[in-house]
Design an enzyme around this catalytic site. Structure first.
Site, mmCIF file in Angstrom:
data_model
loop_
_atom_site.group_PDB
_atom_site.id
_atom_site.type_symbol
_atom_site.label_atom_id
_atom_site.label_comp_id
_atom_site.label_asym_id
_atom_site.label_seq_id
_atom_site.Cartn_x
_atom_site.Cartn_y
_atom_site.Cartn_z
ATOM 1 N N LYS A 68 11.983 -16.609 -12.459
ATOM 2 C CA LYS A 68 11.131 -16.546 -13.649
ATOM 3 C C LYS A 68 11.254 -17.778 -14.538
ATOM 4 O O LYS A 68 10.306 -18.140 -15.239
ATOM 5 C CB LYS A 68 11.435 -15.278 -14.449
ATOM 6 C CG LYS A 68 11.048 -14.002 -13.711
ATOM 7 C CD LYS A 68 11.273 -12.768 -14.565
ATOM 8 C CE LYS A 68 10.871 -11.503 -13.816
ATOM 9 N NZ LYS A 68 10.989 -10.287 -14.646
ATOM 10 N N ASP A 105 5.414 -8.675 -18.098
ATOM 11 C CA ASP A 105 6.541 -7.783 -18.378
ATOM 12 C C ASP A 105 6.447 -7.202 -19.783
ATOM 13 O O ASP A 105 6.795 -6.032 -20.009
ATOM 14 C CB ASP A 105 7.867 -8.529 -18.231
ATOM 15 C CG ASP A 105 8.281 -8.734 -16.780
ATOM 16 O OD1 ASP A 105 7.808 -7.973 -15.920
ATOM 17 O OD2 ASP A 105 9.062 -9.658 -16.516
#
Length: 284
Positions: A68, A105
């Site tokens: 990420k 997210d």
């Protein structure tokens, strides 16, 4: 017949990922028979090369750990939310060779919490357990819910640099507390919203504390663990009569947003939910 369109989840390891279950269920329901979604085990040092090798048939990538942060440095354009969080979990290919990094997210966390929360829930206080990339997303999610001064509870304050930097970019002021101290325990038990980003089993030590506490129906817990749900912490929270969201709900809703971004179509949330629940049941 439309040209083939490709998407995938990247991570290391990645064999456990249930993202293919979600995306494939969505494609089938939407009639996107020319779309495929696979897993690719990619390490940090190979991520940029993988991106460079993609052809125009690619629509998007789901990015999981430990990629990420490297994804943040490897795309051409970063959406503002991903930039302040400091993590990209979705890469989009809108055309012309451009690679766009974004973050779903945050949407997944907000939607998971509000799905199980009481009607007209208005949280004012929050706690985040853990200090990694998901904690930074949780910080942004709580901010969207109106909680601008949550407590971030970590085992080692010296390793909370990522979430502290994310807070500075967001303009929020969390208090950094040490796991297991009276202040941290008090903050946890008084919070309207709790997001545990701790690995499976890491929060088990909090179970006796929760079972003895007066947790109530306005206090909502999201435990981001989904493999091996319910966790001991989740069971304890529910036993006190308070709402609990498992990590599968976060996974579902961030995937719903990814499908929308990649395909340009509204995702079939309930179809994806059924597929995910079936896959989790098969694992248990």
């Amino acid at each position: 017949m439309p040209d083939p369109r490709r998407a995938a989840v990247l991570g290391h390891p990645v064999a456990h990922s249930l993202s293919p279950v979600l995306h494939r269920a969505a494609y089938a329901e939407l009639g996107l028979t020319h779309w495929t979604y696979e897993r690719h085990d990619v390490t940090e040092d190979r991520f940029t090369a993988f991106l460079t090798g993609l052809d125009p048939s690619w629509a998007g990538l789901s990015v999981t750990m430990p990629l990420k942060q490297v994804a943040l440095r490897s795309v051409d354009h970063i959406e503002p939310l991903a930039e302040v969080v400091g993590a990209v979990n979705t890469v989009l290919f809108p055309g012309g060779g451009v690679r766009v990094g974004t973050n779903t997210d945050v949407y997944g966390i907000v939607t998971a919490l509000t799905e199980v929360a009481p009607t007209q829930w208005q949280p004012r206080t929050g706690v985040i357990l853990g200090g990694g990339a998901t904690a930074s997303a949780a910080l942004a999610a709580l901010g969207q819910l109106g909680i601008t001064s949550p407590a971030v509870v970590v085992r080692s304050p010296g390793r909370a640099g990522a979430v502290v930097r994310a807070a500075a970019r967001m303009g929020v002021s969390p208090s950094l507390l040490t796991w297991g101290t009276p202040r941290a325990d008090e903050a946890l038990l008084r919070a309207d919203a709790v997001v545990s980003t701790a690995p499976r089993g890491a929060a088990d030590s909090l179970v006796p504390l929760i079972l003895e506490a007066d947790v109530h129906a306005e206090q909502v817990l999201l435990d981001v663990v989904y493999d091996g749900w319910p966790t001991a912490m989740g069971r304890a929270w529910a036993a006190r009569g308070a709402p609990v969201a498992g990590g599968h709900l976060m996974l579902l809703h961030q995937g719903v947003e990814q499908v929308r971004l990649m395909t340009g179509r509204s995702a079939p949330t309930e179809v994806m939910r059924v597929a995910l629940e079936r896959a989790l049941a098969e694992r248990s």
